[in-house]
Design a protein around this motif. Sequence first.
Motif, mmCIF file in Angstrom:
data_model
loop_
_atom_site.group_PDB
_atom_site.id
_atom_site.type_symbol
_atom_site.label_atom_id
_atom_site.label_comp_id
_atom_site.label_asym_id
_atom_site.label_seq_id
_atom_site.Cartn_x
_atom_site.Cartn_y
_atom_site.Cartn_z
ATOM 1 N N VAL A 67 0.834 -1.203 0.000
ATOM 2 C CA VAL A 67 0.000 0.000 0.000
ATOM 3 C C VAL A 67 0.871 1.257 0.000
ATOM 4 C CG1 VAL A 67 -1.680 1.341 1.316
ATOM 5 C CG2 VAL A 67 -1.973 -1.133 1.086
ATOM 6 N N CYS A 68 1.901 1.268 0.832
ATOM 7 C CA CYS A 68 2.769 2.443 0.910
ATOM 8 C C CYS A 68 3.525 2.666 -0.401
ATOM 9 C CB CYS A 68 3.745 2.317 2.073
ATOM 10 S SG CYS A 68 2.973 2.570 3.689
ATOM 11 N N ARG A 69 3.870 1.574 -1.089
ATOM 12 C CA ARG A 69 4.555 1.723 -2.375
ATOM 13 C C ARG A 69 3.640 2.402 -3.396
ATOM 14 N NH1 ARG A 69 5.168 -3.323 -3.746
ATOM 15 N NH2 ARG A 69 6.882 -3.583 -2.290
ATOM 16 N N ALA A 70 2.392 1.932 -3.470
ATOM 17 C CA ALA A 70 1.449 2.513 -4.435
ATOM 18 C C ALA A 70 1.158 3.973 -4.113
ATOM 19 C CB ALA A 70 0.148 1.704 -4.449
ATOM 20 N N VAL A 71 0.912 4.260 -2.840
ATOM 21 C CA VAL A 71 0.606 5.641 -2.451
ATOM 22 C C VAL A 71 1.847 6.521 -2.584
ATOM 23 C CG1 VAL A 71 -0.116 7.123 -0.534
ATOM 24 C CG2 VAL A 71 -1.273 4.937 -0.923
ATOM 25 N N GLY A 72 3.014 5.985 -2.236
ATOM 26 C CA GLY A 72 4.246 6.749 -2.361
ATOM 27 C C GLY A 72 4.539 7.123 -3.803
ATOM 28 N N GLU A 73 4.374 6.175 -4.718
ATOM 29 C CA GLU A 73 4.590 6.463 -6.143
ATOM 30 C C GLU A 73 3.584 7.503 -6.646
ATOM 31 O OE1 GLU A 73 4.461 2.855 -8.375
ATOM 32 O OE2 GLU A 73 6.162 1.961 -7.327
ATOM 33 N N THR A 74 2.344 7.361 -6.203
ATOM 34 C CA THR A 74 1.299 8.317 -6.596
ATOM 35 C C THR A 74 1.659 9.729 -6.139
ATOM 36 O OG1 THR A 74 -0.437 6.644 -6.502
ATOM 37 C CG2 THR A 74 -1.130 8.937 -6.301
ATOM 38 N N LEU A 75 2.034 9.866 -4.884
ATOM 39 C CA LEU A 75 2.320 11.190 -4.336
ATOM 40 C C LEU A 75 3.594 11.779 -4.918
ATOM 41 C CD1 LEU A 75 1.275 10.613 -0.620
ATOM 42 C CD2 LEU A 75 0.075 11.972 -2.343
ATOM 43 N N ARG A 122 -3.967 1.053 -6.850
ATOM 44 C CA ARG A 122 -2.752 0.511 -7.469
ATOM 45 C C ARG A 122 -2.507 1.101 -8.859
ATOM 46 N NH1 ARG A 122 -4.439 -5.101 -5.271
ATOM 47 N NH2 ARG A 122 -3.232 -5.248 -3.353
ATOM 48 N N HIS A 123 -3.570 1.570 -9.503
ATOM 49 C CA HIS A 123 -3.423 2.157 -10.838
ATOM 50 C C HIS A 123 -3.103 3.656 -10.785
ATOM 51 C CE1 HIS A 123 -4.494 -1.475 -12.818
ATOM 52 N NE2 HIS A 123 -5.783 -1.458 -12.506
ATOM 53 N N LEU A 124 -3.276 4.279 -9.644
ATOM 54 C CA LEU A 124 -3.061 5.730 -9.560
ATOM 55 C C LEU A 124 -1.691 6.175 -10.071
ATOM 56 C CD1 LEU A 124 -4.738 6.987 -6.237
ATOM 57 C CD2 LEU A 124 -5.535 7.270 -8.582
ATOM 58 N N PRO A 125 -0.587 5.480 -9.740
ATOM 59 C CA PRO A 125 0.698 5.941 -10.281
ATOM 60 C C PRO A 125 0.699 6.032 -11.804
ATOM 61 C CG PRO A 125 1.079 4.348 -8.530
ATOM 62 C CD PRO A 125 -0.409 4.344 -8.810
ATOM 63 N N ARG A 126 0.039 5.082 -12.459
ATOM 64 C CA ARG A 126 -0.016 5.114 -13.932
ATOM 65 C C ARG A 126 -0.853 6.283 -14.423
ATOM 66 N NH1 ARG A 126 -3.630 2.470 -17.156
ATOM 67 N NH2 ARG A 126 -4.292 1.222 -15.361
ATOM 68 N N TYR A 127 -1.962 6.566 -13.731
ATOM 69 C CA TYR A 127 -2.776 7.713 -14.134
ATOM 70 C C TYR A 127 -1.984 9.016 -14.000
ATOM 71 C CZ TYR A 127 -6.709 4.422 -13.537
ATOM 72 O OH TYR A 127 -7.561 3.345 -13.620
ATOM 73 N N LEU A 128 -1.193 9.121 -12.942
ATOM 74 C CA LEU A 128 -0.384 10.325 -12.733
ATOM 75 C C LEU A 128 0.752 10.401 -13.746
ATOM 76 C CD1 LEU A 128 -0.810 12.442 -10.318
ATOM 77 C CD2 LEU A 128 -2.046 10.306 -10.059
ATOM 78 N N LYS A 129 1.362 9.267 -14.063
ATOM 79 C CA LYS A 129 2.422 9.246 -15.092
ATOM 80 C C LYS A 129 1.855 9.689 -16.437
ATOM 81 C CE LYS A 129 5.658 5.768 -13.273
ATOM 82 N NZ LYS A 129 5.077 5.421 -11.979
ATOM 83 N N ALA A 130 0.605 9.303 -16.706
ATOM 84 C CA ALA A 130 -0.038 9.709 -17.964
ATOM 85 C C ALA A 130 -0.196 11.224 -18.035
ATOM 86 C CB ALA A 130 -1.397 9.020 -18.106
ATOM 87 N N ILE A 131 -0.463 11.858 -16.897
ATOM 88 C CA ILE A 131 -0.542 13.327 -16.873
ATOM 89 C C ILE A 131 0.817 13.922 -17.205
ATOM 90 C CG2 ILE A 131 -0.944 15.353 -15.423
ATOM 91 C CD1 ILE A 131 -3.009 13.704 -13.874
ATOM 92 N N SER A 132 1.881 13.359 -16.666
ATOM 93 C CA SER A 132 3.232 13.847 -16.969
ATOM 94 C C SER A 132 3.533 13.702 -18.462
ATOM 95 C CB SER A 132 4.279 13.100 -16.145
ATOM 96 O OG SER A 132 4.206 13.477 -14.788
#
Length: 212
Positions: A67-75, A122-132
């Motif tokens: 959980v911390c990995r997914a949230v950490g990558e997202t943030l 778990r998908h949030l990091p990918r959604y944020l990477k897509a914004i970048s």
Amino acid sequence: KNLPGIQQMCLHYAAAGPCERLKSDLLARIAELALYGEDAAVPRDRSGFDAAAARGELALVTVGSQVCRAVGETLAEYHIIQKRIKGAVSPAWLAALGDIRDQLDHLVYAGFVLATPLVQLRHLPRYLKAISKRLDRLQQNPAKDRPLALQIEPHWQKCKQRLDAARKRGEIPEALRQYRWLIEEFRVSLFAQELGTAEKVSAKRLEEVARG
């Protein structure tokens, strides 16, 4: 006692909410997942709970790390994007940045760790990477952004209206949840196709889900 990377996460979360809120939400989400697993099947008697608690205790460290990995990558991605969209920008970027800020506000906010379904967390990091990726392409050729954004806009506006109405009623139907997250997958398919989508998505599929 140990949430991996919590200090860095709190720094990155500062624009969305207080550190203590992030910590308490992480602990609640980790405990929920460790106790009940992916399907969140809640025990209905004492023996069922005791069995879940015994399994949860063994899984706690592993689940906490996941959980911390997914949230950490997202943030971390959220922090990078926030820095990129601050300050003076080209007038040609204004419409796109307004859309991106609105998207960010619905992905990362005070309470998102608990409010976001586990699969999407778990998908949030990918959604944020897509914004970048979208920002990269916006820098290269801003004229290409608007036609893509116009494919999403009617669905996103409709979805937000339906979510607001559902929250007032106190319950969000599963079909509406599916529609909401399928829109994020559609954004990825348009602005960052190289990242891939979790499921097949198209304008036609979105229309079908919206009607259903």
